[in-house]
Design a protein around this motif. Structure first.
Motif, PDB file in Angstrom:
ATOM      1  N   THR A  61      31.698  32.563  35.917  1.00 52.80           N
ATOM      2  CA  THR A  61      31.564  33.885  35.306  1.00 52.80           C
ATOM      3  C   THR A  61      31.892  33.831  33.828  1.00 52.80           C
ATOM      4  O   THR A  61      32.698  33.001  33.385  1.00 52.80           O
ATOM      5  N   ASN A  62      31.268  34.728  33.050  1.00 53.58           N
ATOM      6  CA  ASN A  62      31.617  34.792  31.632  1.00 53.58           C
ATOM      7  C   ASN A  62      32.875  35.623  31.390  1.00 53.58           C
ATOM      8  O   ASN A  62      33.333  35.740  30.264  1.00 53.58           O
ATOM      9  N   ASN A  75      41.726  32.844  49.095  1.00 50.16           N
ATOM     10  CA  ASN A  75      41.385  31.580  48.449  1.00 50.16           C
ATOM     11  C   ASN A  75      40.289  31.817  47.411  1.00 50.16           C
ATOM     12  O   ASN A  75      39.105  31.678  47.709  1.00 50.16           O
ATOM     13  N   VAL A  76      40.688  32.179  46.213  1.00 50.57           N
ATOM     14  CA  VAL A  76      39.743  32.523  45.148  1.00 50.57           C
ATOM     15  C   VAL A  76      39.913  31.558  43.975  1.00 50.57           C
ATOM     16  O   VAL A  76      41.023  31.357  43.469  1.00 50.57           O
ATOM     17  N   ASN A  77      38.809  30.958  43.563  1.00 53.12           N
ATOM     18  CA  ASN A  77      38.778  30.075  42.394  1.00 53.12           C
ATOM     19  C   ASN A  77      37.890  30.724  41.345  1.00 53.12           C
ATOM     20  O   ASN A  77      36.682  30.870  41.556  1.00 53.12           O
ATOM     21  N   LEU A  78      38.481  31.116  40.244  1.00 46.54           N
ATOM     22  CA  LEU A  78      37.750  31.842  39.206  1.00 46.54           C
ATOM     23  C   LEU A  78      37.581  30.948  37.990  1.00 46.54           C
ATOM     24  O   LEU A  78      38.547  30.611  37.305  1.00 46.54           O
ATOM     25  N   SER A  79      36.359  30.536  37.723  1.00 49.05           N
ATOM     26  CA  SER A  79      36.077  29.652  36.588  1.00 49.05           C
ATOM     27  C   SER A  79      35.402  30.447  35.474  1.00 49.05           C
ATOM     28  O   SER A  79      34.269  30.900  35.616  1.00 49.05           O
ATOM     29  N   GLY A  80      36.127  30.622  34.386  1.00 48.99           N
ATOM     30  CA  GLY A  80      35.556  31.271  33.212  1.00 48.99           C
ATOM     31  C   GLY A  80      34.768  30.265  32.397  1.00 48.99           C
ATOM     32  O   GLY A  80      35.290  29.211  32.017  1.00 48.99           O
ATOM     33  N   SER A  81      33.504  30.551  32.142  1.00 50.97           N
ATOM     34  CA  SER A  81      32.666  29.631  31.377  1.00 50.97           C
ATOM     35  C   SER A  81      32.808  29.910  29.890  1.00 50.97           C
ATOM     36  O   SER A  81      32.910  31.057  29.464  1.00 50.97           O
ATOM     37  N   ALA A  82      32.837  28.839  29.102  1.00 53.64           N
ATOM     38  CA  ALA A  82      33.064  28.970  27.663  1.00 53.64           C
ATOM     39  C   ALA A  82      32.315  27.879  26.917  1.00 53.64           C
ATOM     40  O   ALA A  82      32.099  26.784  27.439  1.00 53.64           O
ATOM     41  N   ASP A  83      31.901  28.201  25.696  1.00 51.99           N
ATOM     42  CA  ASP A  83      31.306  27.216  24.795  1.00 51.99           C
ATOM     43  C   ASP A  83      32.122  27.080  23.520  1.00 51.99           C
ATOM     44  O   ASP A  83      31.742  26.341  22.615  1.00 51.99           O
ATOM     45  N   PRO A 140      48.510  36.069  41.134  1.00 51.09           N
ATOM     46  CA  PRO A 140      49.011  34.696  40.982  1.00 51.09           C
ATOM     47  C   PRO A 140      48.429  33.718  41.991  1.00 51.09           C
ATOM     48  O   PRO A 140      48.487  32.499  41.772  1.00 51.09           O
ATOM     49  N   HIS A 141      47.853  34.219  43.098  1.00 56.43           N
ATOM     50  CA  HIS A 141      47.267  33.313  44.084  1.00 56.43           C
ATOM     51  C   HIS A 141      45.874  32.844  43.684  1.00 56.43           C
ATOM     52  O   HIS A 141      45.348  31.886  44.274  1.00 56.43           O
ATOM     53  N   VAL A 142      45.268  33.493  42.690  1.00 57.87           N
ATOM     54  CA  VAL A 142      43.931  33.096  42.236  1.00 57.87           C
ATOM     55  C   VAL A 142      44.046  31.857  41.352  1.00 57.87           C
ATOM     56  O   VAL A 142      44.857  31.819  40.422  1.00 57.87           O
ATOM     57  N   ARG A 143      43.239  30.867  41.664  1.00 60.22           N
ATOM     58  CA  ARG A 143      43.233  29.639  40.862  1.00 60.22           C
ATOM     59  C   ARG A 143      42.316  29.848  39.658  1.00 60.22           C
ATOM     60  O   ARG A 143      41.105  30.019  39.805  1.00 60.22           O
ATOM     61  N   MET A 144      42.907  29.855  38.471  1.00 57.08           N
ATOM     62  CA  MET A 144      42.157  30.091  37.243  1.00 57.08           C
ATOM     63  C   MET A 144      41.641  28.773  36.684  1.00 57.08           C
ATOM     64  O   MET A 144      42.407  27.855  36.388  1.00 57.08           O
ATOM     65  N   LYS A 145      40.334  28.692  36.531  1.00 61.17           N
ATOM     66  CA  LYS A 145      39.695  27.496  35.996  1.00 61.17           C
ATOM     67  C   LYS A 145      38.900  27.862  34.746  1.00 61.17           C
ATOM     68  O   LYS A 145      38.640  29.031  34.479  1.00 61.17           O
ATOM     69  N   MET A 146      38.534  26.848  33.997  1.00 65.84           N
ATOM     70  CA  MET A 146      37.688  27.078  32.836  1.00 65.84           C
ATOM     71  C   MET A 146      36.716  25.917  32.709  1.00 65.84           C
ATOM     72  O   MET A 146      37.092  24.761  32.874  1.00 65.84           O
ATOM     73  N   ASN A 147      35.469  26.249  32.455  1.00 62.61           N
ATOM     74  CA  ASN A 147      34.432  25.232  32.306  1.00 62.61           C
ATOM     75  C   ASN A 147      33.836  25.326  30.911  1.00 62.61           C
ATOM     76  O   ASN A 147      33.191  26.320  30.562  1.00 62.61           O
TER      77      ASN A 147
END
Length: 397
Positions: free
Chosen positions: A203-204, A224-232, A262-269
């Protein structure tokens, strides 16, 4: 069983904005196993086409062109998606797949449509409605329109509902999935039927709700939520590449989710291309400075590589610029201890040097010039060092 076995064709379906269904989304030459505008998802899962695709991985025969990208990464010593996914699903017994295949998918990747509020320079109209306006000028012979993955008389939510109880993973991407009403409706169904399912997002991170729906409140009820914020990139450089980005809002939403869930795994791509070949190093330092991964695993910052269009790939850089990039990355790698950044940059070097497509670099320069004109922007003003290197290439060329 093939020495290049991949688990995905046996457990996963990936739904594209135009309704095409793939066995995975990691290929630049994907094999279509069905289309939701022609057959419902249940029929595609049971189809002879998918069965034939699976057979490639149960023998030592030649793999289809669909798999060439993974094979290339492995040939240059970089990790492939095949290897990553096999590790992710290592709990599934491979030998059982020869005779006892799943009656329904265990994983589904969903791209509802190409609806998106960003027009990233590295994107395309098939993945972003906001890019259509520019695309009509860039490619005047092309046909660009709003896409929908499923027909209105048989929406995606209806087709997926019978599978929900057995799913172990659902991935949402786009377009921008958090702008889709069906996304929130599917979350409500999962809360009722399968709250233990693993969710992953690309997601952006520009919005966290839609109308009456609030993503934070729904994620609160899912385990079980993995949220990956996309970035350039960050700041003005990031906003230049990702037209529509408000970097401050991105950070605000990131920190809001960290605080509330706090249970959400925050990721960044971070998506690495010709545009941000140097800025990636500044970006890593900025992420550390802001503490975005404090109390999170820094390995969840991933650097992925733009492969298409090929003129935006690091492989398209002229030899002299590649050498400069490699030297810069290597110096950074020698000092970097943050997460897996050093490994990702090393893989980027291997990928960059794995193929010479510098004949395409003039296409990047022409593309960039046209977008600058369309958007009343100037690449060289923000990316000064890159602009100077590109000017040297023009003179040599």
């Amino acid at each position: 069983m093939s020495s290049k076995f991949c688990i995905l064709p046996f457990i996963h379906l990936d739904i594209q904005p135009d309704g095409n269904v793939f066995a995975c989304c990691h290929s630049n030459d994907p094999e279509v196993v069905g289309n939701l505008h022609e057959k419902p998802l249940a029929e595609i899962w049971e189809s002879k086409v998918l069965n034939t695709f699976q057979e490639h991985f149960l023998s030592d025969g030649k793999l289809p062109p669909h798999c060439n990208d993974c094979l290339f990464y492995e040939s240059v010593g970089a990790p492939s998606w095949r290897e990553v996914e096999n590790k992710n699903w290592q709990h599934i017994e491979r030998d059982q797949l020869k005779s006892d295949r799943f009656k329904s998918p265990r994983s589904i990747g969903i791209r509802f449509s190409n609806l998106c509020n960003f027009a990233c320079r590295t994107c395309k109209p098939a993945a972003s409605t906001s890019f259509i306006k520019d695309a009509k000028f860039l490619y005047p012979k092309g046909r660009f329109e709003k896409l929908n993955s499923a027909p209105s008389h048989n929406p995606l939510k209806t087709q997926i509902e019978p599978f929900l109880k057995d799913l172990q993973h659902v991935g949402f991407a786009g377009g921008e999935p958090l702008l889709e009403k069906e996304h929130y409706e599917i979350l409500d169904l999962l809360i009722e039927t399968n709250p233990d399912v693993e969710l992953s997002y690309d997601t952006n991170l520009s919005v966290l709700g839609l109308g009456k729906f609030n993503a934070i409140e729904q994620w609160r009820k899912l385990k079980n939520v993995n949220l990956s914020g996309s970035a350039d990139g960050f700041g003005s450089k990031g906003e230049f590449i990702r037209n529509g980005l408000n970097w401050n809002k991105f950070v605000e939403n990131w920190n809001l989710v960290k605080k509330e869930l706090p249970h959400v795994r925050m990721k960044m791509n971070f998506t690495l291309s010709v545009y941000n070949m140097f800025h990636v190093l500044e970006f890593v330092e900025e992420v550390q400075r802001l503490g975005l991964f404090d109390d999170n695993d820094p390995n969840d910052l991933t650097i992925s590589l733009v492969e298409e269009p090929r003129f935006l790939s690091l492989q398209s850089l002229p030899k002299g610029i590649k050498e400069t990039v490699q030297d810069r990355y290597q110096a950074f790698i020698n000092e970097c201890t943050f997460g897996k950044v050093a490994r990702d940059l090393q893989a980027a070097i291997k990928f960059m040097n794995g193929q010479d497509t510098s004949s395409l670099f003039p296409s990047f320069l022409a593309y960039n010039k046209k977008l600058d004109f369309l958007r009343s922007e100037t690449f060289d003003k923000l990316f000064v060092e890159e602009g100077q290197l590109f000017d040297q290439f023009k003179k040599i060329g």
